[in-house]
Design a protein around this motif. Structure first.
Motif, PDB file in Angstrom:
ATOM      1  N   THR A  15      37.475  34.061  36.076  1.00 42.98           N
ATOM      2  CA  THR A  15      37.327  32.822  35.298  1.00 42.98           C
ATOM      3  C   THR A  15      37.491  31.573  36.149  1.00 42.98           C
ATOM      4  O   THR A  15      36.730  30.619  36.024  1.00 42.98           O
ATOM      5  N   HIS A  16      38.516  31.584  37.015  1.00 41.36           N
ATOM      6  CA  HIS A  16      38.874  30.350  37.705  1.00 41.36           C
ATOM      7  C   HIS A  16      38.348  30.238  39.129  1.00 41.36           C
ATOM      8  O   HIS A  16      38.637  29.267  39.827  1.00 41.36           O
ATOM      9  N   CYS A  33      46.042  35.441  39.316  1.00 38.92           N
ATOM     10  CA  CYS A  33      45.573  34.053  39.212  1.00 38.92           C
ATOM     11  C   CYS A  33      46.695  33.203  38.610  1.00 38.92           C
ATOM     12  O   CYS A  33      47.286  33.586  37.618  1.00 38.92           O
ATOM     13  N   CYS A  89      39.196  34.776  41.093  1.00 32.56           N
ATOM     14  CA  CYS A  89      39.472  35.063  39.682  1.00 32.56           C
ATOM     15  C   CYS A  89      38.150  35.028  38.932  1.00 32.56           C
ATOM     16  O   CYS A  89      37.345  34.137  39.169  1.00 32.56           O
ATOM     17  N   HIS A 117      46.486  30.582  36.962  1.00 36.25           N
ATOM     18  CA  HIS A 117      46.126  29.947  35.685  1.00 36.25           C
ATOM     19  C   HIS A 117      46.112  30.929  34.528  1.00 36.25           C
ATOM     20  O   HIS A 117      46.547  30.612  33.431  1.00 36.25           O
ATOM     21  N   CYS A 118      45.577  32.153  34.779  1.00 37.29           N
ATOM     22  CA  CYS A 118      45.434  33.071  33.653  1.00 37.29           C
ATOM     23  C   CYS A 118      46.215  34.369  33.851  1.00 37.29           C
ATOM     24  O   CYS A 118      46.329  35.168  32.920  1.00 37.29           O
TER      25      CYS A 118
HETATM   26 ZN   LIG Z   1      42.213  32.813  36.347  1.00 33.64          ZN
END
Ligand SMILES: [Zn+2]
Length: 414
Positions: free
Chosen positions: A85-86, A43, A83, A45-46
């Motif tokens: 989370t995302h 991901c 993801c 972002h993370c």
């Molecule tokens: Zn993520």
């Protein structure tokens, strides 16, 4: 060692694997089919791994730094992943920013070159059209500065600069403590500077600005006083000296017009000499100026007054500086020289904001000469047609954010 691995090592390609390669266009281009190291799926972002939800069908191409004139192009079809989370995102591309068409390495090289040369010269070295390079540079800088907030601003400097052969103007805002540029805006009027205070600073930030420096333009002075409740304003020393030198030159021009060709000889070549600070004069210069006492009393009088004014900047106590300035103004008025009288009117008008210099000798010209560097950038490119490209170069060389440091460190190879 396989040839793909050898290629990867030679080209110092990190975080990716070469699955295939091909030379094209009579060996002018090297096309590499690549994929992220350890199969990607991270991901952006993370950094967590996600499940592939869509095997992207469309290949994307990234241009990399050319090697010995050989153009390098990377091809890969990024996958869409889920993801935890995302949600549904495109997997991270380790060698380039999500929307970039070139690798981080090429972006880094463009920025590094443009810090020391014109965009045109950099484009020639990198063998790409200048417009393409300008566009890429603009994207990198915009990306790096997106979401960037001005921090710890307590001493602000406001200045105007022309950027298109004296026809277009921009307002530049400095952080004078850190000697960098925090903002560039189109125009030099009140609306421009209002925009800075309203858009770039929060109310708390405006409260925390304690010192400001600017020229004698009403627009800047009024805006600074309006938006910064706790500020002490210092009129930029350079602009006061410039106004005085202007008045002195006015006297010289007047005399020149009135004199016959013989008398003109005595004041020939004076223009430059008159504006020189006493510290930078040679003994011969001073002798020449002293001779004016006989040949041209008016210019001599004006010059002596100008020389005396220099002492003002060295005072350490406000009250004695005030006394000095008042005495100087009386003497200047007594000289009956019109341009000096006008200068005195200007001094009176800005008196309180000029005196503050004694408390804090603030000027836009110090701070490692940021405005000098800006002028070098401007002259190097022999002007800019659009403010965007000028602002890019300013942020790249003297901005408050290190643009190069925004590129992942392991990809900052040159
Ligand atoms: Zn993520």
């Amino acid at each position: 060692m396989t040839s793909s691995r050898l290629l990867g090592k030679l080209l110092r390609l990190k975080a990716l694997k070469i699955s295939d390669f091909e030379f094209k266009r009579r060996d002018q281009e090297l096309h590499l089919s690549v994929k992220p190291y350890k199969n990607g799926r991270r991901c952006p972002h993370c950094g967590r791994r996600g499940r592939i939800v869509h095997q992207a069908a469309s290949f994307r191409t990234w241009e990399d730094v050319a090697v010995l004139g050989l153009k390098i192009l990377l091809h890969y079809a990024p996958k869409e992943i889920e993801c935890p989370t995302h949600g549904r995102v495109q997997e991270e591309i380790p060698w380039a920013d999500a929307y970039a068409r070139v690798t981080y390495r090429l972006e880094y090289r463009i920025c590094a070159l443009c810090q020391i040369m014109t965009q045109k010269a950099a484009a020639e070295i990198l063998r790409m059209p200048t417009s393409t390079l300008s566009d890429l540079l603009h994207r990198v800088i915009t990306r790096a500065r997106t979401g960037h907030r001005i921090r710890g601003l307590t001493t602000v400097g406001v200045d105007e600069i022309s950027y298109c052969k004296g026809r277009k103007f921009a307002t530049i805002v400095y952080d004078l403590d850190r000697a960098c540029v925090v903002w560039v805006g189109k125009g030099k009027g009140r609306e421009t500077i209002d925009r800075f205070f309203q858009e770039a600073l929060s109310e708390g930030q405006r409260d925390r600005v304690l010192w400001a420096s600017c020229d004698m333009s009403e627009a800047y002075i009024n805006a600074i006083k309006h938006h910064l409740p706790n500020v002490t304003l210092v009129i930029d020393r350079f602009h006061v000296v410039k106004a005085l030198n202007g008045a002195l030159d006015e006297v010289r021009k007047e005399e020149w017009r009135q004199l016959d060709s013989k008398a003109r000889k005595a004041i020939k070549g004076l223009r430059w000499l008159l504006s020189l600070h006493s510290r930078n004069r040679t003994k011969a210069h001073t002798r020449f100026l002293n001779r004016l006492r006989q040949s041209n009393r008016r210019i001599h009088r004006a010059w002596v007054l100008k020389d005396e004014f220099e002492h003002f900047w060295d005072f350490r106590s406000i009250s004695s500086a005030e006394r000095f300035l008042k005495r100087w103004m009386t003497a200047a008025l007594r000289s009956r020289i019109a341009s000096l009288r006008t200068f005195v009117t200007t001094l009176r008008k800005h008196f309180t904001n000029i005196i503050t210099f004694i408390d804090r000798p603030l000027t836009n010209a110090v701070g490692e000469g940021i405005n000098r560097i800006i002028k070098i950038v401007k002259n190097r490119a022999s002007g800019f047609r659009h403010l965007d490209s000028f602002a890019d170069m300013i942020f790249l060389t003297v901005g408050d954010l290190d643009i190069l440091a925004q590129i992942p460190s392991e990809l900052r190879t040159l």
